[in-house]
Write an enzyme that holds these catalytic residues in place. Structure first.
Site, PDB file in Angstrom:
ATOM      1  N   HIS A  99       0.851  -1.188   0.000  1.00  0.00           N
ATOM      2  CA  HIS A  99       0.000   0.000   0.000  1.00  0.00           C
ATOM      3  C   HIS A  99       0.889   1.240   0.000  1.00  0.00           C
ATOM      4  O   HIS A  99       1.776   1.361   0.845  1.00  0.00           O
ATOM      5  CB  HIS A  99      -0.919   0.013   1.219  1.00  0.00           C
ATOM      6  N   GLU A 134      -3.237  -0.883   7.978  1.00  0.00           N
ATOM      7  CA  GLU A 134      -4.101  -1.998   8.383  1.00  0.00           C
ATOM      8  C   GLU A 134      -3.592  -2.633   9.675  1.00  0.00           C
ATOM      9  O   GLU A 134      -2.387  -2.668   9.924  1.00  0.00           O
ATOM     10  CB  GLU A 134      -4.103  -3.096   7.301  1.00  0.00           C
ATOM     11  N   HIS A 255       3.222  -7.511   1.969  1.00  0.00           N
ATOM     12  CA  HIS A 255       2.584  -8.423   2.919  1.00  0.00           C
ATOM     13  C   HIS A 255       1.541  -9.266   2.188  1.00  0.00           C
ATOM     14  O   HIS A 255       1.082  -8.891   1.112  1.00  0.00           O
ATOM     15  CB  HIS A 255       1.927  -7.649   4.074  1.00  0.00           C
ATOM     16  N   ARG A 274      -0.055  -4.699  -6.454  1.00  0.00           N
ATOM     17  CA  ARG A 274       0.147  -6.145  -6.290  1.00  0.00           C
ATOM     18  C   ARG A 274       1.597  -6.527  -6.574  1.00  0.00           C
ATOM     19  O   ARG A 274       2.263  -5.894  -7.380  1.00  0.00           O
ATOM     20  CB  ARG A 274      -0.816  -6.913  -7.194  1.00  0.00           C
TER      21      ARG A 274
END
Length: 391
Positions: A99, A134, A255, A274
């Protein structure tokens, strides 16, 4: 305070049984039930029942009354509920993701808008100008990858596959961040014969190597036998979270979730670059520009919670959300915040009370508490998870 009516996302990697086994959520069509969403995300907002019995979207309800429901600080800073709360049920590996940070998200979003790339285009990287921090909290044993291993660790793991690609040998000579970046990009760029040869060397090594991370590579290869992401467990920390353990996923850090059930909290963003284990588009130059090629020891990845009475607070390094667990007892305790909160019953039975109103949550059920309804009293058995803001 209102009980939330939540939606389930049926992504292919989801478990067909976990939400039923844990929370009794029916699955008559036997579809994969990947994520239960709690929040006001425009793609799939939770719903609430109003005083006159009408069912409305939580997003619309907040939009009509932002300050009262979100609290002044959150309404001014974010203008919407700034987090999405999920139960995530992975039966098979999800793609490796990175991200971007907040600044790069703003720049990338503006750049792709200026270039006229449609929002739903396969090559679109930035869906919004926000970052996507996150937290993942394990409900069952949970297997994941997170952050680069220490370079000495990577060196010893790559030795058995040194002949797979020239970039591996190049990194082994001088293991530094620049060469790790080149290795990362080279593995993702592999095509045709070069890729087949590299994967053949890796799969041959699997026959002689035992334990981790080789076992994780075996698990992933069942789903992605021809994906260059199969090398990633040699580069990234393989983490096994026990139930009750949590870790934070920083921006610019590769991750992947591999297997298990967890609570996940994130900022309201869909920005994902990705990096393997996917048939989807990988923008390698953009990905490499948004990755920090720095090691993070596995021992530093878990979030250390702070206990205060019956509350367990998991420190979060951003303002987009906060996360805590509350052990319930027959005696009421007060739960309050200057923001909205979503309370989720992890286990047992929770009784929430505000003045004359009383709400009972069973495992898997959740409630929305507006900022103007805080504090509420909670009692019962088991545990509540709370997502809110500390602003």
């Amino acid at each position: 305070m209102q009980k939330l009516i939540n939606s389930v996302q049926n992504y292919a990697w989801g478990s067909k049984t976990a939400l039923t086994e844990l929370y009794g959520i029916a699955n008559p069509q036997q579809q994969p039930m990947a994520e239960l969403w709690m929040g006001a995300h425009p793609k799939s907002s939770s719903r609430i029942t109003t005083a006159n019995g009408e069912t409305v979207s939580l997003r619309d309800a907040i939009e009509k009354n932002k300050t009262a429901m979100l609290g002044e600080a959150v309404a001014n800073r974010f203008g919407e509920l700034p987090f999405l709360f999920k139960v995530l049920c992975a039966a098979q590996p999800l793609s490796i993701q990175v991200h971007p940070n907040k600044r790069n998200s703003e720049i990338g979003f503006a750049k792709e808008n200026a270039a006229g790339i449609p929002m739903d285009a396969a090559e679109r990287n930035y869906k919004d100008p926000n970052h996507k921090p996150e937290l993942v909290f394990a409900l069952t044993p949970f297997l994941a990858m997170n952050a680069f291993r220490e370079f000495s660790d990577i060196v010893s793991l790559l030795q058995p596959v040194a002949g797979a690609h020239s970039a591996i040998a190049h990194f082994l000579q001088v293991p530094n961040a620049e060469r790790l970046s080149q290795l990362f990009a080279s593995l993702l760029n592999m095509q045709g014969e070069e890729k087949s040869r590299a994967l053949a060397v890796l799969k041959a090594a699997l026959n002689s190597q035992q334990g981790e991370p080789w076992q994780t590579i075996r698990v992933i290869s069942e789903y992605y036998p021809d994906d260059s992401g199969l090398f990633s467990p040699l580069l990234l920390n393989v983490v096994k979270l026990n139930p009750g353990e949590a870790m934070f996923l920083f921006a610019e850090t590769p991750h992947a979730y591999l297997q298990g059930v967890a609570l996940e909290v994130m900022a309201n963003s869909d920005n994902v670059l990705r990096a393997g284990l996917t048939p989807k588009y990988i923008d390698i130059p953009e990905l490499v520009a948004n990755v920090k090629f720095e090691p993070k020891p596995a021992g530093e990845l878990l979030t250390a919670p702070v206990k205060s009475g019956a509350e367990l607070d998991f420190p979060i390094p951003v303002d987009d959300f906060a996360f805590s667990l509350h052990d319930l007892a027959l005696q009421e305790t007060s739960i309050g915040q200057h923001s909205a909160a979503i309370l989720f019953c992890v286990e047992g039975e929770a009784v929430l009370r505000k003045d004359e109103q009383r709400l009972v949550l069973k495992p898997g059920e959740s409630a929305f508490i507006g900022a103007d309804e805080s504090p509420v009293n909670a009692s019962g058995t088991g545990r509540l998870a709370r997502v809110y803001n500390k602003l």
